[in-house]
Design an enzyme around this catalytic site. Structure first.
Site, short mmCIF file in Angstrom:
data_model
loop_
_atom_site.label_atom_id
_atom_site.label_comp_id
_atom_site.label_asym_id
_atom_site.label_seq_id
_atom_site.Cartn_x
_atom_site.Cartn_y
_atom_site.Cartn_z
N ARG B 65 -8.25 -3.74 2.64
CA ARG B 65 -9.50 -3.02 3.01
C ARG B 65 -10.04 -3.11 4.08
O ARG B 65 -10.96 -2.76 4.64
CB ARG B 65 -10.67 -3.77 2.06
CG ARG B 65 -10.22 -3.94 0.66
CD ARG B 65 -10.39 -2.75 -0.37
NE ARG B 65 -10.58 -2.88 -1.67
CZ ARG B 65 -9.94 -1.97 -2.40
NH1 ARG B 65 -9.36 -0.99 -2.04
NH2 ARG B 65 -10.05 -2.19 -3.76
N ASP B 337 -1.39 -5.14 -7.07
CA ASP B 337 -2.44 -4.25 -7.00
C ASP B 337 -3.68 -4.76 -6.53
O ASP B 337 -4.68 -4.43 -7.28
CB ASP B 337 -2.54 -3.36 -8.02
CG ASP B 337 -3.26 -2.08 -7.76
OD1 ASP B 337 -3.46 -1.41 -8.66
OD2 ASP B 337 -3.62 -2.02 -6.52
N HIS B 341 -13.45 -5.93 -4.86
CA HIS B 341 -14.69 -5.38 -4.38
C HIS B 341 -15.97 -6.08 -4.65
O HIS B 341 -15.65 -7.25 -4.99
CB HIS B 341 -14.70 -4.22 -5.89
CG HIS B 341 -13.90 -3.12 -5.97
ND1 HIS B 341 -13.82 -2.26 -5.01
CD2 HIS B 341 -12.95 -2.89 -6.85
CE1 HIS B 341 -12.81 -1.19 -5.33
NE2 HIS B 341 -12.15 -1.76 -6.52
#
Lengths: 179, 465, 363
Positions: B65, B337, B341
């Protein structure tokens, strides 16, 4: 405290007949009279009163059924019973002399709820109260006009009126509640 | 400290064919020797008695990210999470902001990693400029800057023509295109697997055919272009069968699967079997709501956003197919994966919630479920986490010996206790992402310590002898 | 979790029971024996309702209907309670129905409207729920475009939640009023053939009706084009004819799937037509509305194949001439108006049961 049966079937029959006479006497006849039984056991009692009146007066008095479930003030504490049924009144109660009929008069809260319910139906001329048993311990300023039998009880006692129509037998039982 | 002696563990290095009780000696950050009773004068010792000693895990598919979404994760926190999960190498996906489609961004990632990462970061570059799916990115430049593969992950490579050009172009550098196979038209904005559970929940479903359609496309195009394609996060029986056939034909296709697609089905969206309610975090920090708030008394379906992931959790049959394919090598690698969040991105209506599971720290424990149920043996599991992934993308061209404990290989080692039980507590994750459907679950199989370049970068318990 | 395991097994055990004509599952007997104890805090869906629980709602509705027939239809049962209706999707009839239901019971009813999605509005559903909690809401009636939204609200709040429709998932009060309407005309619904026609895939009304009607023992047939029928119903497998793998555990109600309405409607006791939205044709699920109505419209000709005294229902609003002909919609067999009338009574019953039907306090 008396344990077990405090009224036999015969005693109940006589009390009902006497109360029927008192109702007609106090109301000076059957004109505009309506008996409204409070669910559940008040309803067969009202029907028995109406039958007795028809027998000695020769007149048919209207009988209604009143469900006060939607007017109670004590529901959460009461516990599990939540069944409510429709009420049924044989005629418009405006101007009628309504006699509320119930099996046991105790705190008076049910009667208060019944008064609220009746008034939502219209404006009767007067409302009187007939009960089979008055066991005392009023929490509201309510009194019965017609009483089958006064039975003094302790607060922890249970008074149970059994009727042939609902319980298969006629008797009034008082049991002390065990802790 | 880049010298370390790991003593007396079960050394399991499937990539080198090793399975013995002994020691691993690391000198100058590289594996110097493996064997019983190695001399370790003056070297720091780690006691691995009763533990499994394996090469550090290699994750082909992580979302760090960073740059652009640092509120979800940074290179620092993501690699810390990797270390805790036993991963000493992570390949980071390019769907950052800006995306990794220019040399400058690659250099940013590598620089930041050098300064703050716990473990090795290998960047994956975009296939298309801006990940927009129109023009090829400058693949050669990206390769030179340090990219080890290319992907537009988050989205599929937009069209077959672009994929073909990418494969042909990447081939000359020997680099793989990693594709997220999902036909957007067939998928039709589905938020979970299309099946009886999506019918039950009244949610738009993504049919298995969406994955299969693009896997079929990719295999056909790869066969034509002659370049290697790696299928990301595979999840359906249909796709597995296509890959099996392609491999039998000798086509350059490899595949990876996530721990959750090996162990969880679409049931998890509707029926939570964990002991804590969903909407992780939301509502729990508000003591004024606690009185009268009894989450366990809410009847009915979970609508667990923590189980919302793309590709979605599928049917039991699909899971069985993936496990079988992993076992017999049709699927070469387990890749997490890892998709962290923020809490609020999951604490909302299912349709609105972000897709993804924060998986680095639970990967090993979750995969061990398969070992305990005898669906997979431990050496195979380790292989699919170490040399398998390296082989799939040819990563040992960039880091010699990666994924093994061969002499000269990087001193990246993980110490495992396959029987230790532990409870998943997302509040204690190193990752900023607490989004896991495993909160409160007890897993059996734990990463005890992680060594990167000879240095202990994570130890859950004191292991020093 | 054991709770959900019980619920799932209840769905499948109810199927087995019906097939073997066994007595009601133990939970229902317990409920009946205890004198109709209502154990629910929320009304989210009918999927885990036993027949006994549905019966309790229908019986309570009888009493509520009587109240509505009075000159002064007001009772103080929910006096002092605050009911908030929060509708993310607009609706005239459902909202008005709930508002009236609450007011007749003496509650204070506040209508909060929210057009557009919560994201557009800027305030998340959870934040809204917390705000309502803070102002003292006792019951939230929520209609939302996202399936599962009421479950989220129920988890986040201490008040009770009534699902007034969430996405494609459920509309339990509609199904209850439909069951009440059918019951009032047909009596016992066990063994009755009920055909639901239309866009089942996108219909929360259909889903809730499937649960409710099958729980009451009716035989339900769903009918529509394959593009409007959701995956998994009626043991539909995939295109290769394979049954879905987790069929033994499939938590879907047992219904028959038919694509031919003429065949499906034979001998039906009730036909329920679902509204067909124009968007379905626009999004390519149907070639045209004309073709849809040719194949699936509930009209007099088709109705002649049903039982001679069969009834017609529709949750409204009606697209006359599309899913139902005007003649049938306004004809003698139509119960559409009754459905609306019954809606207020049913919602009163639900509100009353949720607020007043407390779990007894554990001593």
């Amino acid at each position: 405290m008396p344990d077990g049966a405090v009224m036999s079937a015969e005693e109940m029959r006589r009390a009902i007949v006497r109360v029927a006479h008192e109702i007609v006497e106090q109301n000076e006849g059957c004109r505009d009279l309506m008996l409204v039984g409070m669910r559940t056991r008040g309803v067969p009692l009202a029907q028995r009163l109406a039958a007795a009146i028809e027998e000695f007066e020769g007149e048919r008095v209207g009988v209604g059924a009143l469900d006060i479930g939607l007017y109670r003030d004590d529901l959460p504490e009461r516990g599990t019973r939540v069944e409510i049924k429709p009420s049924e009144l044989p005629q418009d109660i405006a101007g009628k002399r309504v006699v509320l009929v119930d099996d046991v008069l105790y705190t008076g809260r049910s009667i208060r709820a019944a008064l609220d319910a009746l008034i939502d139906y219209g404006r009767p001329q007067r409302i009187q109260l007939a009960v089979l048993v008055d066991r005392g311990h009023r929490e509201l300023p309510i009194r019965a006009d017609f009483v089958g039998k006064n039975i003094p009880t302790a607060m922890q006692d249970d008074v149970l009126v059994q009727l042939e129509e609902t319980d298969g037998t006629d008797q009034v039982l008082v049991t002390e509640r065990r802790d | 400290m880049t010298d370390l002696l790991i003593r007396n563990g079960r050394v399991l290095d499937p990539g080198s064919g090793l399975d013995l009780v002994g020691d691993v000696l690391i000198r100058d950050g590289r594996v110097a020797a493996v064997g019983p009773n190695l001399p370790g004068d003056g070297v720091e010792v780690v006691d691995a008695t009763g533990l499994v000693v394996a090469p550090g895990f290699v994750d082909l598919h992580t979302h760090l990210r960073d740059p652009g979404f640092e509120y979800k994760e940074t290179i620092a926190t993501g690699t810390e999470a990797a270390a805790r999960g036993g991963f000493t190498t992570v390949c980071c996906m390019p769907n950052t902001d800006p995306p990794i489609d220019t040399r400058a961004t690659v250099e940013y990632v590598l620089r930041t990693a050098a300064a703050s990462a716990r473990v090795r970061v290998l960047p994956i570059g975009c296939v298309s400029r801006g990940r927009e799916g129109h023009d090829l990115a400058e693949l050669a430049d990206l390769a030179e800057a340090g990219c080890v593969a290319f992907s537009d992950d988050g989205a599929p490579v937009a069209d077959g023509a672009l994929l073909r050009r990418a494969l042909e172009y990447a081939r000359i550098h020997g680099l793989t295109i990693i594709d997220h196979c999902e036909d957007p038209e067939i998928a039709a904005l589905g938020v979970m697997h299309e099946g009886w559970v999506s019918t039950r929940l009244g949610l738009r479903g993504q049919p298995a055919a969406a994955e299969q359609a693009y896997v079929a496309r990719d295999i056909a195009v790869a066969a034509q272009a002659g370049g290697p394609v790696h299928i990301a996060h595979i999840s359906t029986r249909g796709a597995v069968e296509l890959i099996r056939t392609a491999k039998e034909r000798g086509l350059p296709v490899t595949a990876e699967v996530t721990p959750h697609h090996l162990t969880m089905t679409h049931h998890a969206v509707a029926f939570s079997d964990g002991s804590t309610p969903s909407a992780n975090g939301a509502g729990r920090d508000h003591p004024e709501l606690v009185e009268g708030h009894h989450p366990e008394l809410v009847e009915g379906l979970a609508y667990d956003t923590l189980a919302k992931v793309n590709p979605p959790l599928r049917s039991r049959d699909d899971v069985a197919a993936c496990v079988e394919a992993l076992r017999d090598g049709v699927i070469a690698a387990i890749a997490t994966d890892h998709a962290p969040h923020a809490d609020y991105e999951k604490a909302c209506e299912f349709d609105e919630a972000a897709f993804g599971v924060s998986g680095l720290e639970t990967a090993f424990g979750l995969c061990m479920t398969l070992v305990h149920s005898k669906a997979l043996d431990l050496p195979t599991l380790i292989e699919r986490l170490t040399s398998g992934p390296v082989r799939a993308l040819g990563l040992d061209r960039f880091v010699s010996g990666l994924g093994t404990l061969a002499e000269g290989a990087p001193g990246d080692v993980v110490l495992l206790d396959p029987a230790a039980e532990w409870t998943v507590e997302p509040e204690r994750f190193a990752s900023k992402g607490r989004n896991t459907p495993l909160a409160g679950r007890t897993l059996r199989g734990k990463v005890v310590a992680t060594v990167y370049g000879g240095e202990v970068v994570w130890s859950g318990e004191k292991v020093e002898a | 979790m054991a709770k959900n395991a019980v619920r799932r097994s209840r769905a499948s055990s109810t199927v087995r029971e019906r097939e073997q004509q066994q007595p009601l599952p133990p939970e229902a007997e317990q409920i009946a024996a205890a004198g109709s104890v209502w154990q629910r805090r929320h009304l989210l869906d009918l999927d885990d309702f036993t027949a006994a629980e549905i019966e309790l709602v229908l019986e309570t509705t009888d009493a509520m209907k009587e109240v509505l027939a009075r000159d002064v239809p007001r009772v103080p049962a929910l006096r002092g309670k605050t009911i908030v209706t929060l509708f993310y999707e607009s609706s005239t009839r459902t909202r008005a129905s709930f508002e009236l239901a609450g007011k007749v019971l003496g509650a204070d009813v506040i209508n909060v409207s929210s057009s557009g999605s919560s994201v557009q509005k800027g305030e998340s559903l959870i934040d809204t729920v917390r705000t309502l909690q803070a102002i003292g809401t006792d019951v939230l009636i929520l209609r939302h475009g996202a399936s599962g939204a009421p479950y989220l609200a129920a988890r986040e709040a201490a008040f009770r939640v009534v699902n007034a429709g969430d996405g494609w998932h459920a509309h339990p009060t509609q199904a209850l009023l439909d069951a009440y309407t059918m019951r009032s005309r047909l009596g016992d619904l066990r063994g009755r053939k009920i055909v639901i026609v239309g866009d089942i895939a996108h219909s929360r009304v259909a889903r809730s009706n499937l649960w409710g009607l099958t729980a009451l023992g009716a035989g339900v047939v769903v009918c529509g084009p394959p593009t409007l029928l959701p995956v998994g119903l009626g043991a539909c497998g995939d295109a290769l004819g394979q049954p879905p793998d987790d069929m033994e555990e499939a938590g879907l109600p047992p219904v028959r799937v038919e694509h031919d309405l003429d065949r499906a409607i034979e001998g039906a006791d009730v036909v329920m037509a679902l509204r067909l939205q124009r968007e379905r044709q626009e999004s390519g699920l149907l070639p045209s509305l004309r073709e849809y109505s040719r194949l699936y419209q509930v009209n007099g000709e088709r109705l002649a194949r049903a039982k001679p005294d069969a009834f017609v229902l529709h949750p409204g609003p009606i697209n006359e001439g599309v899913e139902i002909s005007s003649e049938v919609a306004h004809g003698a067999r139509s119960l559409i108006e009754e459905q609306v009338q019954n809606g207020v009574a049913v919602r009163k019953a639900i509100l009353y049961l949720l607020v007043r039907g407390e779990r007894p306090p554990t001593s």
